[in-house]
Design an enzyme around this catalytic site. Sequence first.
Site, short mmCIF file in Angstrom:
data_model
loop_
_atom_site.label_atom_id
_atom_site.label_comp_id
_atom_site.label_asym_id
_atom_site.label_seq_id
_atom_site.Cartn_x
_atom_site.Cartn_y
_atom_site.Cartn_z
N ALA A 154 0.81 -1.22 0.00
CA ALA A 154 0.00 0.00 0.00
C ALA A 154 0.84 1.27 0.00
CB ALA A 154 -0.93 -0.01 1.21
N HIS A 211 8.98 -5.39 2.79
CA HIS A 211 8.60 -4.84 1.48
C HIS A 211 9.75 -5.06 0.52
CE1 HIS A 211 4.77 -2.99 2.56
NE2 HIS A 211 5.32 -2.76 3.73
N ALA A 236 4.21 -8.83 1.73
CA ALA A 236 5.09 -7.90 1.00
C ALA A 236 6.53 -8.42 0.92
CB ALA A 236 5.06 -6.51 1.64
N ARG A 243 13.33 -24.06 -2.98
CA ARG A 243 14.70 -23.89 -3.49
C ARG A 243 15.33 -22.59 -2.99
NH1 ARG A 243 12.27 -25.88 -8.35
NH2 ARG A 243 12.77 -28.10 -8.60
N ASP A 269 -4.52 -11.04 12.60
CA ASP A 269 -5.89 -10.55 12.51
C ASP A 269 -6.80 -11.51 11.77
OD1 ASP A 269 -4.92 -10.26 9.95
OD2 ASP A 269 -5.48 -8.15 9.73
N ASP A 294 -0.10 -3.38 13.16
CA ASP A 294 -0.06 -2.66 11.88
C ASP A 294 -1.35 -1.87 11.70
OD1 ASP A 294 1.10 -1.75 9.55
OD2 ASP A 294 0.55 -3.50 8.35
N GLY A 330 -2.55 -2.41 5.93
CA GLY A 330 -2.60 -2.44 7.38
C GLY A 330 -3.84 -3.16 7.88
#
EC number: 3.5.1.25
Length: 401
Positions: A154, A211, A236, A243, A269, A294, A330
């Site tokens: 996001a 991320h 993310a 592998r 969550d 988050d 989030g």
Amino acid sequence: MPSNKSVSDAPITQFVNCRILRDHSLQREDLWVREGKILNPEKLFFDEQGFADHKVDCGNKIIAPGFIDVQINGGYGVDFSQVTSDIKGGVALVARRILEHGVTSFCPTLVTSPPAIYKQVIPEVTLTDGGEEGAGVLGLHLEGPFISLEKRGAHPPQFLCSFEEGGMPDLLKIYGELENVAIVTMAPELANSGQAIRDLVRRGITVSLGHSMADLSKAEEAVQHGATFITHLFNAMLPFHHRDPGIVGLLTSDRLPADRTVYYGMIADGIHTHPAALRIAHRAHPAGLVLVTDAVPAMGLPAGRHTLGQQDIHIEGLHACVAGTTTLSGSIATMDMSVCVFGGCTVEEALEAASLHPAQLLGISHRKGTLDYGTDADFVILDDTLTVRETYIAGHLVWRK
């Protein structure tokens, strides 16, 4: 006999009829508190010949260390990644409201933003001790902008950055300053990220990997440079592959420094991570699990359109997504909810993932995250359903259900 005034004039409070989370188990002991610290009753009895001034009957409830949330983007309409006329007031509002969820300390988190935002917000968010006014601030968590375009989630792509000069000059160019920063999330595959990790760690800042498109080798290299955390594991980042397990492979890697524990954040969550995946991670590396919310600014507000930094997001049920997409943005979970949702483990393990482990991650377990003698008397009282009934900071009641 009252407490020995020759040692201290401060009153002593004894919490009785309770089960205390200590040494990884619930123990039927009393908890003794004086001057905001956990007391050793043996020293009190034998060295001071003192006893309690006040007793609190806990009704056979659980006493656990106060929860610590190291990734929370805001809540109750407050967006930590936006400039307002009262940034401090916004942080204080969230700090006050999260007491009801058992959080006694937290890291306000900024998502990827333009440099002007960082340079206005960072100086306004200072370290604070918790108290009746709210949970304590342990430092900022800067999630971005040094992250992967492909795994930005996001985060707005127009504000992503790379390391051009390498290390501190790039960091200061974007952030302005790093005072009161506790955690920085970055993608370790970015060129020159190794120097940035080393520079941050030298300043006592925790580096988290997230991320990111990094493979396991690049992630291991980042840990060797000093990184010790993974931001919202599984989300993310490259998915686990037999592998090359990517960043997820750090949980069982044998190429990490012997003296280093890698911790990993999990959003429990029921949406971000399947319960089976959460259990796999926990069973592979139970000592590293850190529960995080988050939480977005819409936490505690009705469904509908809200913001997260520079993005509009839409809340429907328990889902928070970038407006007009299915990209998760989030959560609206609270920390007590996360502790309850986290199945497949013991009560003790769930509670430690929200208290001891984040404290160890930040290097503050000598004063927070435990009920050891001499530590801060930040704790929660919970019933057998793990519902928070009372929250204490420095031994003082700051919230009651």
